[in-house]
Design an enzyme around this catalytic site. Structure first.
Site, PDB file in Angstrom:
ATOM      1  CB  THR A 204      -0.895  -0.076   1.255  1.00  0.00           C
ATOM      2  OG1 THR A 204      -0.259  -0.167   2.416  1.00  0.00           O
ATOM      3  CG2 THR A 204      -2.042  -1.177   0.946  1.00  0.00           C
ATOM      4  CE  LYS A 230       0.363  -3.531   3.118  1.00  0.00           C
ATOM      5  NZ  LYS A 230      -0.282  -2.459   4.161  1.00  0.00           N
ATOM      6  CB  THR A 241       2.901  -5.458  13.252  1.00  0.00           C
ATOM      7  OG1 THR A 241       3.922  -6.315  12.994  1.00  0.00           O
ATOM      8  CG2 THR A 241       2.869  -5.374  14.561  1.00  0.00           C
ATOM      9  CG  ASN A 455       0.070   8.113   8.652  1.00  0.00           C
ATOM     10  OD1 ASN A 455      -0.724   6.953   8.147  1.00  0.00           O
ATOM     11  ND2 ASN A 455       1.283   7.937   8.669  1.00  0.00           N
ATOM     12  CB  THR A 460      -7.954  13.707   1.801  1.00  0.00           C
ATOM     13  OG1 THR A 460      -6.788  14.035   2.314  1.00  0.00           O
ATOM     14  CG2 THR A 460      -8.905  13.589   3.040  1.00  0.00           C
TER      15      THR A 460
END
Length: 460
Positions: A204, A230, A241, A455, A460
């Site tokens: 990601t 990942k 995690t 973050n 957005t």
């Protein structure tokens, strides 16, 4: 839960002794792969020992295939977002999962499957949507996806395990996923390229893909262990995690394999931290095909089991350290080693406390050799020790001895941190808390301004 680590000397080892490994940095090339221009491979941090690093990732072990492709699940770009790992035979299965109460639908599904079955044949992973906090509808999505894949592979539904990563609160884009499954299945390959494509597809915010494989002689037979993972943010020691798949061709009984996987997870993925947040989707699935021809391992205490455990530890630690190295906004890996505790578990807990400290992480980013923050983090771990025996070493620079500050060249210590940041290298923090046999490690990264930027704009 914790066991003493083996001690390696010239390819031989004796259990119940502490040790220190010399670290080497290696990276598996993805040259020639269709995904090599999308995202580079992570550096892999492996110790020297009776094993050799080999290419292949999750497909290195006998009996495994993998594939990765773009299926239209990501919100932006066309980086692969669907991964599949399969085994030609019923593979002994094990899993480790998040302890977050808001567990994602695929986590709940996998737990249920592992409770009723000791084997599995496939792991399907999607990026883009976490399918967490999606209620009964999200759980039904998982079942439909697993049933559809099982039908294509001519397997039972409980042979298929599912992992998801992405934005919390969003269900899987089931339409694009189901439409992509035939092509994904037809793309399965035992090649390194197949493993690389799968490793890229599960990323990601990762800046690098994480994939590794080793081989070693276990009981006179060559055994291979591979894995991919990942993770870059929402990383904290509270199982597991990240998302990960581990494969091996070792022949291991179910109860032993599940115990081995939990021990290795505790020594690796449960010892890394980036930001102090535990995800809703953390999952590690480990499959053992048994196709190496090695003798079945049915006890944790024999020579072969101890050797296989060490190999499994190495693979998971290599992946775990790459995740910490790739922490969101990070400029360096932080490796914390604690010795002198009463047990491995206590040492590991102190190491986690130091690696997790926002003050320590910020000091590393600021190139400030503030040993007080390290000492404070060690003391707040909830483990009792004699502070008059506390020692803190940064790299090879002694900062604290006998619980008291020592004179040191502050400019030299600051330059050590600065060089690590400039090269995206490793900062080593070594702490001793007494004279006990317990030794443990944890890995983290520095805390930079870029972490907040990443973050603050995640959805957005």
């Amino acid at each position: 839960m914790y066991q003493c680590l083996p001690h390696y000397v010239c390819g031989k080892f004796t259990a119940m002794q502490s040790f220190k490994w010399d670290m080497r940095i290696r990276a598996v090339s993805v040259s020639g792969s269709d995904v090599s221009n999308l995202i580079p491979a992570a550096p892999i941090f492996l110790p020297q020992g009776p094993w050799n690093q080999i290419p292949g990732g999750v497909t290195a072990a006998e009996g495994f295939k993998a594939a990765g492709m773009y299926g239209g699940l990501r919100a932006k770009g066309e980086k692969p977002d669907l991964a599949l790992v399969t085994c030609d035979v019923d593979a002994t299965s094990a899993g480790a999962f998040t302890t977050n109460v808001v567990a994602a639908a695929p986590v709940l599904y996998c737990k249920n499957v592992l409770n009723i079955s000791k084997t599995a044949r496939a792991v399907l992973i999607n990026a883009g949507q976490a399918n967490a906090a999606t209620g009964d509808a999200g759980y039904q999505d998982v079942i439909e996806c697993s049933n559809a894949l099982a039908k294509l592979l001519q397997l039972k539904s409980e042979d298929v395990l599912i992992e998801s990563t992405g934005v919390i609160g969003q269900r899987i884009k089931k339409g694009p996923l189901l439409q992509s499954l035939p092509k994904l299945v037809n793309s399965l390959s035992s090649s390194t390229e197949g493993a690389d494509a799968a490793a890229v597809a599960i990323t990601t915010t990762d800046l690098v893909s994480k994939s590794v494989a080793i081989e070693s002689q276990v009981g006179g037979k060559t055994v291979r262990i591979g894995g991919m993972a990942k993770g870059s943010g929402m990383i904290h020691p509270n199982m597991a995690t990240l998302l990960g798949v581990i494969t091996t061709d070792a022949l291991v009984s179910s109860d032993v394999w599940r115990k081995m996987v939990q021990v290795a997870v505790n020594r690796s993925f449960n010892q890394i931290t980036v930001d102090g947040d535990t995800s809703t989707n953390d999952t590690v699935i480990a499959l053992a095909s048994g196709l190496s021809g090695s003798t079945r391992i049915s006890s944790l205490n024999n020579h072969e089991a101890i050797h296989l455990q060490a190999c499994l530890d190495v693979v998971m630690q290599g992946l775990a350290k790459s995740i910490a190295w790739d922490g969101e906004g990070a400029t360096c890996l932080v490796e914390v080693t604690v010795s002198g505790a009463d047990s491995e578990g206590e040492a590991a807990k102190i190491a986690r406390s130091i690696a997790s400290s926002s003050l320590v992480k910020a000091a590393v980013y600021g190139r400030d050799p503030n040993w007080g923050r390290i000492a404070a983090a060690a003391g707040s771990a909830g483990i009792s020790f004699d502070q008059t025996k506390l020692q803190v070493v940064l790299g090879n620079i002694l900062l604290m001895e006998g619980g008291e500050p020592q004179p040191f060249d502050r400019a030299e210590a600051s330059n050590y941190l600065k060089k690590a940041g400039e090269t995206h290298g490793t900062v080593e923090i070594n702490v001793s808390v007494g004279d006990g046999p317990g030794r443990g490690q944890a890995w983290g990264c520095d805390l930079s301004y870029d972490y907040v930027k990443i973050n603050a704009e995640y959805t957005t």
